[in-house]
Every structure is written in structure tokens, then in C-alpha cells.
Design an enzyme around this catalytic site. Sequence first.
Site, PDB file in Angstrom:
ATOM      1  N   TYR A 125       0.822  -1.221   0.000  1.00  0.00           N
ATOM      2  CA  TYR A 125       0.000   0.000   0.000  1.00  0.00           C
ATOM      3  C   TYR A 125       0.850   1.262   0.000  1.00  0.00           C
ATOM      4  O   TYR A 125       0.565   2.206   0.727  1.00  0.00           O
ATOM      5  CB  TYR A 125      -0.937   0.022   1.225  1.00  0.00           C
ATOM      6  CG  TYR A 125      -2.072  -0.957   1.100  1.00  0.00           C
ATOM      7  CD1 TYR A 125      -3.032  -0.793   0.097  1.00  0.00           C
ATOM      8  CD2 TYR A 125      -2.193  -2.035   1.962  1.00  0.00           C
ATOM      9  CE1 TYR A 125      -4.088  -1.690  -0.033  1.00  0.00           C
ATOM     10  CE2 TYR A 125      -3.246  -2.941   1.841  1.00  0.00           C
ATOM     11  CZ  TYR A 125      -4.187  -2.757   0.839  1.00  0.00           C
ATOM     12  OH  TYR A 125      -5.226  -3.637   0.725  1.00  0.00           O
ATOM     13  N   TYR A 170     -13.290  -5.305   6.599  1.00  0.00           N
ATOM     14  CA  TYR A 170     -12.057  -5.633   5.863  1.00  0.00           C
ATOM     15  C   TYR A 170     -11.794  -7.119   6.035  1.00  0.00           C
ATOM     16  O   TYR A 170     -11.724  -7.624   7.160  1.00  0.00           O
ATOM     17  CB  TYR A 170     -10.858  -4.830   6.386  1.00  0.00           C
ATOM     18  CG  TYR A 170      -9.584  -5.224   5.685  1.00  0.00           C
ATOM     19  CD1 TYR A 170      -9.315  -4.752   4.397  1.00  0.00           C
ATOM     20  CD2 TYR A 170      -8.681  -6.112   6.262  1.00  0.00           C
ATOM     21  CE1 TYR A 170      -8.181  -5.155   3.718  1.00  0.00           C
ATOM     22  CE2 TYR A 170      -7.536  -6.517   5.586  1.00  0.00           C
ATOM     23  CZ  TYR A 170      -7.292  -6.026   4.323  1.00  0.00           C
ATOM     24  OH  TYR A 170      -6.174  -6.428   3.644  1.00  0.00           O
ATOM     25  N   ASP A 172     -15.067 -13.290  11.021  1.00  0.00           N
ATOM     26  CA  ASP A 172     -13.671 -13.076  10.668  1.00  0.00           C
ATOM     27  C   ASP A 172     -12.978 -12.513  11.911  1.00  0.00           C
ATOM     28  O   ASP A 172     -13.030 -11.312  12.179  1.00  0.00           O
ATOM     29  CB  ASP A 172     -13.575 -12.120   9.478  1.00  0.00           C
ATOM     30  CG  ASP A 172     -12.136 -11.840   9.081  1.00  0.00           C
ATOM     31  OD1 ASP A 172     -11.217 -12.282   9.805  1.00  0.00           O
ATOM     32  OD2 ASP A 172     -11.927 -11.165   8.056  1.00  0.00           O
ATOM     33  N   LYS A 217      -3.279 -13.263  12.113  1.00  0.00           N
ATOM     34  CA  LYS A 217      -2.575 -12.229  12.877  1.00  0.00           C
ATOM     35  C   LYS A 217      -1.913 -12.747  14.159  1.00  0.00           C
ATOM     36  O   LYS A 217      -0.816 -13.273  14.086  1.00  0.00           O
ATOM     37  CB  LYS A 217      -3.520 -11.057  13.135  1.00  0.00           C
ATOM     38  CG  LYS A 217      -3.829 -10.319  11.816  1.00  0.00           C
ATOM     39  CD  LYS A 217      -4.162  -8.861  11.977  1.00  0.00           C
ATOM     40  CE  LYS A 217      -4.013  -8.120  10.667  1.00  0.00           C
ATOM     41  NZ  LYS A 217      -5.180  -8.180   9.791  1.00  0.00           N
TER      42      LYS A 217
HETATM   43  C1  PLP Z   1      -5.609  -8.518   8.456  1.00  0.00           C
HETATM   44  C2  PLP Z   1      -6.981  -9.037   8.230  1.00  0.00           C
HETATM   45  C3  PLP Z   1      -7.268  -9.905   7.164  1.00  0.00           C
HETATM   46  C4  PLP Z   1      -6.241 -10.311   6.131  1.00  0.00           C
HETATM   47  O1  PLP Z   1      -5.182 -11.007   6.678  1.00  0.00           O
HETATM   48  P1  PLP Z   1      -3.777 -11.090   5.875  1.00  0.00           P
HETATM   49  O2  PLP Z   1      -2.935 -11.979   6.705  1.00  0.00           O
HETATM   50  O3  PLP Z   1      -3.270  -9.683   5.789  1.00  0.00           O
HETATM   51  O4  PLP Z   1      -4.080 -11.647   4.526  1.00  0.00           O
HETATM   52  C5  PLP Z   1      -8.562 -10.380   7.042  1.00  0.00           C
HETATM   53  N1  PLP Z   1      -9.514 -10.034   7.922  1.00  0.00           N
HETATM   54  C6  PLP Z   1      -9.268  -9.210   8.967  1.00  0.00           C
HETATM   55  C7  PLP Z   1     -10.369  -8.890   9.914  1.00  0.00           C
HETATM   56  C8  PLP Z   1      -8.001  -8.666   9.145  1.00  0.00           C
HETATM   57  O5  PLP Z   1      -7.761  -7.828  10.145  1.00  0.00           O
END
Ligand code: PLP
Length: 426
Positions: free
Chosen positions: A17, A145, A238, A267
Site C-alpha cells: 500500500y 475488511y 472473521d 494475525k
Molecule cells: C488482516 C486481516 C485480514 C487479512 O489477513 P492477511 O494476513 O493480511 O491476509 C482479514 N480479515 C481481517 C479482519 C483482518 O484484520
Amino acid sequence: MEPDWLKKGLEHIWLPYAQMKTAVQPMAAVKTEGVRITLSDGRELIDGVSSWWTAAHGYNHPRLLSAVARQLETMPHVMLGGLAHEQPYRLAARLADVAPGALNHVFFTESGSVAVEVAMKIAVQYWRNIRGENRPKFLSFKGGYHGDTFATMAVCDPEEGMHRLFQDALLPQYVTDLPKDDESYDGLDRFLSTHKDIAAVMVEPLIQGAAGMQMFDVEVLQHLRELCDRHDVLLIFDEIFTGFGRTGALFAADKSQVVPDIMTLGKALTGGVCPLAATIASKRVFQGFYDDDPAKALMHGPTFCGHALGCAAANASLDLFEEEPRLDQVQKIEQRLSAGLAPLRTYDAVKDVRVMGAVAAVELSQAYNVEQARARFIERGSFIRPLGRVIYLSPSYVMGGSDLDHLIETIHEEVMLLEGDQSAWM
Ligand SMILES: *Cc1c(COP(=O)(O)O)cnc(C)c1O
């Protein structure tokens, strides 16, 4: 002072980015320890964001390091096709154990985006497997996201700047406002009753992270669970950001007492040490694939599925959650962030202050120069990376009170500067 690899590498590396022509040259980090990052010029920064929200136990935690080192010496990795090895098998059983409800079946990937892709594939294939239904669509929410890949971009907020460019190249999905009152719940109810092509509803539970730490109530998730049950649609949480203690409970699902059908993790899964992500499906969803027919198998298989080093780190991270008072630490951080940042609400420069668990956001009332702000934070020895006009903290859970106070103080100084100096605004 400046390391020799930096200038030369900058001519070739393509950064995330970043407009490579105008991006401010990144600072060289040469060492980490605890909550501190050491730069090549010797300066130390207190990390307010724990490396994109991953380093939950701080950097270089000896338990994580030794678990990875031990695995590295014995067997860095072997493929999961045809061979079983200890770390991913152990981790799957342990994740099934700590995940709420009947979330019992774990698929490993290397990045969060791919974990979300797998969740989407599972949802689509589930309806095909159990009823021969074609349900290619997802319902997700503005401000969400879920990743950077093509399928996940389509369920992200369509308005925010990062993915708008690709809109024409994506399979369109239903992205709507997060419901907040009876009228919007009724609206969703009607939508789901008239759209029979939806495989699953996808949401970041309790905090929409990348959208600027937008927080919402547990009732929203309870309503979504009800609506999904009523209309026979799967619910995906998510939890790539919210998982592993960030909201104050081990999972946002625990905090809200709502169990989704599929959950994604990433993460902080390995405590920030290795790339690893997971998609966990409920027993019911898994049963939709469990069949004599080979064509009903889940059709996915990344090369580094169940990577031994990542899984070793994740197992050690789970040990730390079991043995150390992580959730108490998060609660203490929440109290200190609330007490420290709430007074900022009274300033004109501040639109909102939000705190949940080890997450705090100070939303400014106007757009401002983020690059200049970042530089000022560095000068004050703090690594803080605002998301647009939202200055946020997502510290490691082991951060001590005085370091936390330093970050809070840094944000106070920034708000005072903005309050008094119109030229800092854009
Ligand atoms: C960071 C994130 C993703 C994507 O994860 P990456 O390891 O960067 O591909 C998906 N969903 C949420 C809620 C996130 O914070």
C-alpha cells in the site's frame, strides 16, 4: 549509520500500500525486544500497534523463540499431503478445544486473506454438497475488511480507497450497512428472505479493525445469528483481528456469546512470529463434506498447509494464554486506555474516543497530515500508525503501565498540537 541494504533494496522492493515514488523512506529496524523496536541509528520506539496487531506477547518472547528453534532443528516442515506431523495436529486439536461451541474442524493456511477465501469456499461448497444448491453470494458489511485477494476484496467495504480500483474485476457481493436498530434488522430480514443465493453472512465481530477500529454491540451479532438461523444461511466471524484476546475475551464470539458456523483466525495466532492462519468450521458444516463421495471433499490445499514452524509458534502462544494472565492484562490495559484517553473527548479536534480490550481509537474531527503525524510520533519515541483520521493503539498485552502511559501521553500531545495549530490539518 544507514545500513547498506536499505538504499539498494529500496530500488527493488515493492512495499505494501505504498506509492513508491513519494513514500517516506521507512526506518530500518534492527532489533526487537519486549514492546520495543530498535532502529539502526540506535533509537528505541515503544510499539503501539504490535506489528499489524500480531505480537500479542511482545517481541522475542523466549517461549515462542525456543518452540520455533526446537522445531527448526528437528524438522522445519514436511508437506501435509500423505504425511502427518506433530505441530499442526496438536494445534488443530487445541484450537478446537478453545474455540467456542462446536467449532471443531481446522484448516490451515498462511495468510488471513486465504483463510477467508477458504471460509468462502467452504460455505459455497457446503450448500452444494448437502442440497445441490447454487449459492455463490455473500452478505457482508460496510466498514468491513477481510483481505486483499479477489474473493475477499469483494466482501470488503466497497467505498474505502484500497480496493475501489478493482471493483469491475470482482464478482459482485451484497455489502450493506451494519444493522443497528429494529428497522435495519427488519431490512436485513427482508433481504435474506428474498435473496436465496446467499451462502453466508460475513462479519468482523465487535470491532471493524482496518476501517478505523469501529466498535459495535454484542446485540448486533446476536441478531445476525438469529437472522442466519431463520433463513438458513451460514454465519462467518472473521476473527483475524479480534481473536486471541484483543477484545478482552479469547474470541469476540465468547464475549458476545454467539457461535458462528465458521471462524477465521490469523494475525496473533502465532504471536506475530510466523505467517499462519486458520479456518475453523462447525461440526455441522464439516458433516456436509464427510461423505463416501470424493467430489464432496473440500477442494483446497496450499503448499505450506499446516507449516510446522508456524504451528509450533502457535502452540507455544496457546501455552502462554493458558499459563499467563493474558486476559487480565488486557482488562488492565483497557482500564488504563479508557482513563487516559477519555478526557480527549472534550476537545474540538476529537470526534470520538473508543476503547475495547487492548484497542483504543481517537478519531479526529477533520482530515490531517498523517505522514507528519507519524514523524512526530517517532520523535516522541512511539511507533503509532494512524488509519486515516483515526489514531489508534493495539499494544502487546505484556506492555507495562509506564510504556502505555507514554503512548497515551504521545496522543495527548498530538491532539493538543492539532487543537492549537490549524496548519496541521488538511
Ligand atoms: C488482516 C486481516 C485480514 C487479512 O489477513 P492477511 O494476513 O493480511 O491476509 C482479514 N480479515 C481481517 C479482519 C483482518 O484484520
